[in-house]
Motif scaffolding. Structure first.
Motif, PDB file in Angstrom:
ATOM      1  N   ALA A 215       4.157 -19.902  -0.848  1.00 45.63           N
ATOM      2  CA  ALA A 215       3.138 -20.958  -1.219  1.00 45.63           C
ATOM      3  C   ALA A 215       1.712 -20.420  -1.255  1.00 45.63           C
ATOM      4  O   ALA A 215       0.741 -21.173  -1.934  1.00 45.63           O
ATOM      5  CB  ALA A 215       3.601 -22.317  -0.247  1.00 45.63           C
ATOM      6  N   ALA A 216       1.265 -19.350  -0.471  1.00 46.17           N
ATOM      7  CA  ALA A 216       0.226 -18.906  -0.637  1.00 46.17           C
ATOM      8  C   ALA A 216      -0.241 -18.007  -1.561  1.00 46.17           C
ATOM      9  O   ALA A 216      -1.529 -17.277  -1.744  1.00 46.17           O
ATOM     10  CB  ALA A 216      -0.219 -18.334   0.816  1.00 46.17           C
ATOM     11  N   LEU A 217       0.635 -17.709  -2.268  1.00 46.78           N
ATOM     12  CA  LEU A 217       0.368 -16.548  -3.442  1.00 46.78           C
ATOM     13  C   LEU A 217      -0.638 -17.039  -4.374  1.00 46.78           C
ATOM     14  O   LEU A 217      -0.905 -18.160  -4.771  1.00 46.78           O
ATOM     15  CB  LEU A 217       1.609 -15.991  -4.284  1.00 46.78           C
ATOM     16  N   GLY A 218      -1.375 -15.922  -4.907  1.00 44.22           N
ATOM     17  CA  GLY A 218      -2.471 -16.266  -5.906  1.00 44.22           C
ATOM     18  C   GLY A 218      -3.347 -15.163  -6.213  1.00 44.22           C
ATOM     19  O   GLY A 218      -3.178 -13.966  -5.460  1.00 44.22           O
ATOM     20  N   GLY A 219      -4.681 -15.397  -6.470  1.00 46.55           N
ATOM     21  CA  GLY A 219      -5.629 -14.532  -6.704  1.00 46.55           C
ATOM     22  C   GLY A 219      -5.285 -13.211  -7.401  1.00 46.55           C
ATOM     23  O   GLY A 219      -6.092 -12.166  -7.821  1.00 46.55           O
ATOM     24  N   ASP A 220      -4.229 -13.314  -8.301  1.00 46.19           N
ATOM     25  CA  ASP A 220      -3.870 -12.302  -8.875  1.00 46.19           C
ATOM     26  C   ASP A 220      -3.924 -12.385 -10.797  1.00 46.19           C
ATOM     27  O   ASP A 220      -3.754 -11.549 -11.273  1.00 46.19           O
ATOM     28  CB  ASP A 220      -2.265 -11.935  -8.983  1.00 46.19           C
ATOM     29  N   LYS A 221      -4.941 -13.349 -11.002  1.00 44.36           N
ATOM     30  CA  LYS A 221      -5.271 -13.551 -12.254  1.00 44.36           C
ATOM     31  C   LYS A 221      -6.215 -12.365 -12.562  1.00 44.36           C
ATOM     32  O   LYS A 221      -6.038 -11.902 -13.637  1.00 44.36           O
ATOM     33  CB  LYS A 221      -5.768 -14.813 -12.578  1.00 44.36           C
ATOM     34  N   GLN A 222      -6.939 -12.376 -11.985  1.00 42.33           N
ATOM     35  CA  GLN A 222      -8.396 -11.622 -12.030  1.00 42.33           C
ATOM     36  C   GLN A 222      -7.830 -10.144 -11.732  1.00 42.33           C
ATOM     37  O   GLN A 222      -8.235  -8.929 -12.358  1.00 42.33           O
ATOM     38  CB  GLN A 222      -9.654 -11.764 -11.239  1.00 42.33           C
ATOM     39  N   PHE A 223      -7.074  -9.936 -10.659  1.00 42.88           N
ATOM     40  CA  PHE A 223      -6.802  -8.405 -10.006  1.00 42.88           C
ATOM     41  C   PHE A 223      -5.123  -8.823 -10.084  1.00 42.88           C
ATOM     42  O   PHE A 223      -4.722  -9.353  -8.830  1.00 42.88           O
ATOM     43  CB  PHE A 223      -7.532  -8.344  -8.877  1.00 42.88           C
ATOM     44  N   PRO A 224      -4.522  -8.192 -10.764  1.00 47.56           N
ATOM     45  CA  PRO A 224      -2.850  -8.224 -10.650  1.00 47.56           C
ATOM     46  C   PRO A 224      -2.210  -7.558  -9.475  1.00 47.56           C
ATOM     47  O   PRO A 224      -3.004  -6.669  -8.995  1.00 47.56           O
ATOM     48  CB  PRO A 224      -2.428  -7.491 -11.835  1.00 47.56           C
ATOM     49  N   VAL A 225      -1.111  -7.958  -9.020  1.00 52.12           N
ATOM     50  CA  VAL A 225      -0.474  -7.213  -8.136  1.00 52.12           C
ATOM     51  C   VAL A 225       0.083  -6.133  -8.537  1.00 52.12           C
ATOM     52  O   VAL A 225       0.772  -5.939  -9.605  1.00 52.12           O
ATOM     53  CB  VAL A 225       0.861  -8.396  -7.497  1.00 52.12           C
ATOM     54  N   LEU A 226       0.072  -4.857  -7.800  1.00 48.86           N
ATOM     55  CA  LEU A 226       0.892  -3.755  -8.307  1.00 48.86           C
ATOM     56  C   LEU A 226       1.111  -3.046  -7.334  1.00 48.86           C
ATOM     57  O   LEU A 226       0.303  -2.419  -6.428  1.00 48.86           O
ATOM     58  CB  LEU A 226      -0.199  -2.867  -9.115  1.00 48.86           C
ATOM     59  N   VAL A 227       2.380  -2.755  -7.019  1.00 46.21           N
ATOM     60  CA  VAL A 227       3.046  -2.135  -5.522  1.00 46.21           C
ATOM     61  C   VAL A 227       3.910  -1.244  -6.212  1.00 46.21           C
ATOM     62  O   VAL A 227       5.104  -1.743  -6.330  1.00 46.21           O
ATOM     63  CB  VAL A 227       3.530  -3.094  -4.624  1.00 46.21           C
ATOM     64  N   PRO A 228       4.075   0.140  -5.891  1.00 43.66           N
ATOM     65  CA  PRO A 228       5.076   1.026  -6.242  1.00 43.66           C
ATOM     66  C   PRO A 228       6.128   0.917  -5.163  1.00 43.66           C
ATOM     67  O   PRO A 228       5.923   0.583  -4.029  1.00 43.66           O
ATOM     68  CB  PRO A 228       4.471   2.439  -6.049  1.00 43.66           C
ATOM     69  N   ARG A 229       7.488   1.162  -5.728  1.00 44.96           N
ATOM     70  CA  ARG A 229       8.434   0.642  -4.504  1.00 44.96           C
ATOM     71  C   ARG A 229       8.604   1.858  -3.478  1.00 44.96           C
ATOM     72  O   ARG A 229       9.059   1.453  -2.342  1.00 44.96           O
ATOM     73  CB  ARG A 229       9.698   0.780  -5.471  1.00 44.96           C
ATOM     74  N   PRO A 230       8.268   2.832  -3.615  1.00 43.89           N
ATOM     75  CA  PRO A 230       8.410   3.920  -2.333  1.00 43.89           C
ATOM     76  C   PRO A 230       7.428   3.172  -1.205  1.00 43.89           C
ATOM     77  O   PRO A 230       7.733   3.303  -0.103  1.00 43.89           O
ATOM     78  CB  PRO A 230       7.779   5.232  -2.977  1.00 43.89           C
ATOM     79  N   PHE A 231       6.324   2.591  -1.584  1.00 49.04           N
ATOM     80  CA  PHE A 231       5.400   1.847  -0.638  1.00 49.04           C
ATOM     81  C   PHE A 231       6.109   0.709  -0.126  1.00 49.04           C
ATOM     82  O   PHE A 231       6.116   0.325   1.180  1.00 49.04           O
ATOM     83  CB  PHE A 231       4.064   1.386  -1.366  1.00 49.04           C
ATOM     84  N   ILE A 232       6.886   0.136  -0.913  1.00 48.94           N
ATOM     85  CA  ILE A 232       7.559  -1.563  -0.492  1.00 48.94           C
ATOM     86  C   ILE A 232       8.596  -0.921   0.486  1.00 48.94           C
ATOM     87  O   ILE A 232       8.794  -1.686   1.418  1.00 48.94           O
ATOM     88  CB  ILE A 232       8.051  -2.038  -1.640  1.00 48.94           C
ATOM     89  N   ALA A 233       9.212   0.219   0.402  1.00 50.11           N
ATOM     90  CA  ALA A 233      10.331   0.944   1.342  1.00 50.11           C
ATOM     91  C   ALA A 233       9.747   1.058   2.517  1.00 50.11           C
ATOM     92  O   ALA A 233      10.597   1.165   3.434  1.00 50.11           O
ATOM     93  CB  ALA A 233      11.029   2.050   0.513  1.00 50.11           C
ATOM     94  N   LEU A 234       8.542   1.009   2.851  1.00 50.31           N
ATOM     95  CA  LEU A 234       7.878   1.650   4.156  1.00 50.31           C
ATOM     96  C   LEU A 234       7.655   0.299   4.930  1.00 50.31           C
ATOM     97  O   LEU A 234       7.212   0.135   6.054  1.00 50.31           O
ATOM     98  CB  LEU A 234       6.770   2.471   3.919  1.00 50.31           C
ATOM     99  N   MET A 235       7.872  -0.880   4.152  1.00 50.48           N
ATOM    100  CA  MET A 235       7.489  -2.301   4.593  1.00 50.48           C
ATOM    101  C   MET A 235       8.697  -2.682   5.581  1.00 50.48           C
ATOM    102  O   MET A 235       9.821  -2.415   5.355  1.00 50.48           O
ATOM    103  CB  MET A 235       7.039  -3.266   3.900  1.00 50.48           C
ATOM    104  N   ASN A 236       8.299  -3.633   6.554  1.00 51.47           N
ATOM    105  CA  ASN A 236       9.546  -4.053   7.476  1.00 51.47           C
ATOM    106  C   ASN A 236      10.079  -5.494   6.682  1.00 51.47           C
ATOM    107  O   ASN A 236       9.250  -6.273   6.388  1.00 51.47           O
ATOM    108  CB  ASN A 236       9.006  -4.628   8.917  1.00 51.47           C
ATOM    109  N   LYS A 237      11.337  -5.206   6.583  1.00 53.51           N
ATOM    110  CA  LYS A 237      12.067  -6.558   5.820  1.00 53.51           C
ATOM    111  C   LYS A 237      11.764  -7.908   7.024  1.00 53.51           C
ATOM    112  O   LYS A 237      11.940  -7.778   8.077  1.00 53.51           O
ATOM    113  CB  LYS A 237      13.431  -6.529   5.664  1.00 53.51           C
ATOM    114  N   GLY A 238      11.558  -8.953   6.319  1.00 53.95           N
ATOM    115  CA  GLY A 238      11.372 -10.291   7.089  1.00 53.95           C
ATOM    116  C   GLY A 238      10.145 -10.450   7.909  1.00 53.95           C
ATOM    117  O   GLY A 238      10.085 -11.286   8.452  1.00 53.95           O
TER     118      GLY A 238
END
Ligand SMILES: *Cc1c(COP(=O)(O)O)cnc(C)c1O
Ligand code: SF4
Length: 337
Positions: A42-65
């Protein structure tokens, strides 16, 4: 039953493909991390001016949940970014006046910064570059020529810094051409590359890149941007090792960020992990007061407390210089805390 990893990284993919497959949507990012039902949705936003961009190898380093994951916190666009907060401006570094011609920022003696690429491989939400007029600084062949003429015509410049955007988004052929042209300028002795690409896409450290940097007559350094020890993957370590074997100096700069690395133990672990990977901590930046990033800011007392802890627990060579940028100053300002 064995859990199937959510994000599979294919070592054989080249970095351009990995970049093309980067996640560009906050909801998808949350889904990959099993957080679609969390309060973050529900808090997502801020991406109109500056889009979200995240490569998957970086996401793989995040903790699920984990809503508080320190890597996720750096890249997830939130509505908070849209708040206008007094004192937070679009050009906090006063770079526009130092933008002497398209693609060239000459602010400090002896060093010139060339904006070698318009974009980045990851959009860090706290970055001052979210407001930088890249469109006016996208340099084509003609502007490159002019930028190089500027360097050639100014013999006080001994170091060229490729920055951006992110210079490692240029392909190896383009980078190699550029590197040769810079090496042809006799008074330039050093080439520095500021990049976050190897952190988010370690596959960018190709054999061609390593051999190109090994062959130039210039003394090369690579300044990475790592904010949290969890960003240092084994693949990154392997890539850095091949650079180090060729004599390339590896440095790191971090930004102090609330909710990411505002923990003395994390900061000490970061310095240790960097050194274990052959990287020296160079700068620890106080957040620039850029519009949209106020929620990452730390109070001065907290910054002082964190830095004092680091001083008391790390050898001097693992203590990054605590700095901020003040518009109009001839150097970065070292904070005395
Ligand atoms: C940070 C910066 C540099 C490099 O400064 P060092 O202190 O040499 O690391 C050069 N030019 C600009 C515009 C910068 O912001
Ligand atoms: S310039 Fe660096 S900090 Fe800013 S968005 Fe690009 S990679 Fe992130």
């Amino acid at each position: 039953m064995r859990a199937v990893p959510l994000i599979q990284i294919d070592d054989n993919k080249n970095w351009q493909t990995i970049l093309a497959e980067a996640v560009r949507d906050g909801h998808e990012l949350l889904r990959l991390l099993q957080l679609e039902g969390s309060g973050l949705a529900a808090a997502l936003g801020g991406d109109k001016q500056f889009p979200v961009l995240v490569p998957r190898p970086f996401i793989a380093l995040m903790n699920k949940g984990d809503e508080q994951d320190p890597l996720l916190r750096q890249v997830l666009g939130l509505q908070e970014e849209e708040l206008q907060v007094p004192g937070y401006v679009t050009d906090p570094l006063g770079e526009l006046p130092a933008n002497v011609r398209p693609g060239v920022v000459h602010k400090y003696h002896g060093r010139v910064l060339l904006i070698a690429a318009g974009g980045c491989a990851v959009n860090c939400r706290y970055c001052f570059r979210r407001h930088f007029p890249y469109a006016d600084n996208r340099i084509g062949r003609k502007q490159w020529q002019e930028a190089l003429e500027y360097v050639a015509g100014n013999d006080s410049i001994s170091e060229v810094i490729l920055s951006g955007g992110d210079p490692l988004l240029l392909d190896d052929a383009a980078l190699s051409g550029l590197c040769k042209q810079i090496a042809d300028i006799a008074h330039v002795r050093r080439l520095r590359i500021h990049s976050r690409v190897p952190v988010v896409i370690p596959q960018r450290i190709t054999a061609e890149l390593v051999s190109m940097l090994a062959q130039t007559r210039l003394q090369v350094s690579l300044v990475l941007h790592v904010n949290h020890p969890a960003e240092i993957s084994s693949q990154l370590v392997r890539g850095l090792d091949s650079l180090r074997r060729e004599g390339i100096t590896l440095l790191n700069q971090s930004v102090l960020l609330q909710g990411v690395n505002d923990d003395p133990h994390v900061l000490c672990r970061l310095s240790e992990a960097l050194f274990a990977a052959g990287v020296l901590p160079y700068y620890l930046h106080r957040l620039d007061h850029v519009q949209g990033a106020h929620h990452y800011a730390l109070a001065h007392e907290r910054i002082a407390e964190l830095y004092r802890y680091m001083k008391e627990h790390l050898p001097g060579y693992l203590l990054p210089r605590l700095v901020c940028e003040e518009a109009g100053q001839p150097h970065k300002t070292v904070l005395m805390v």
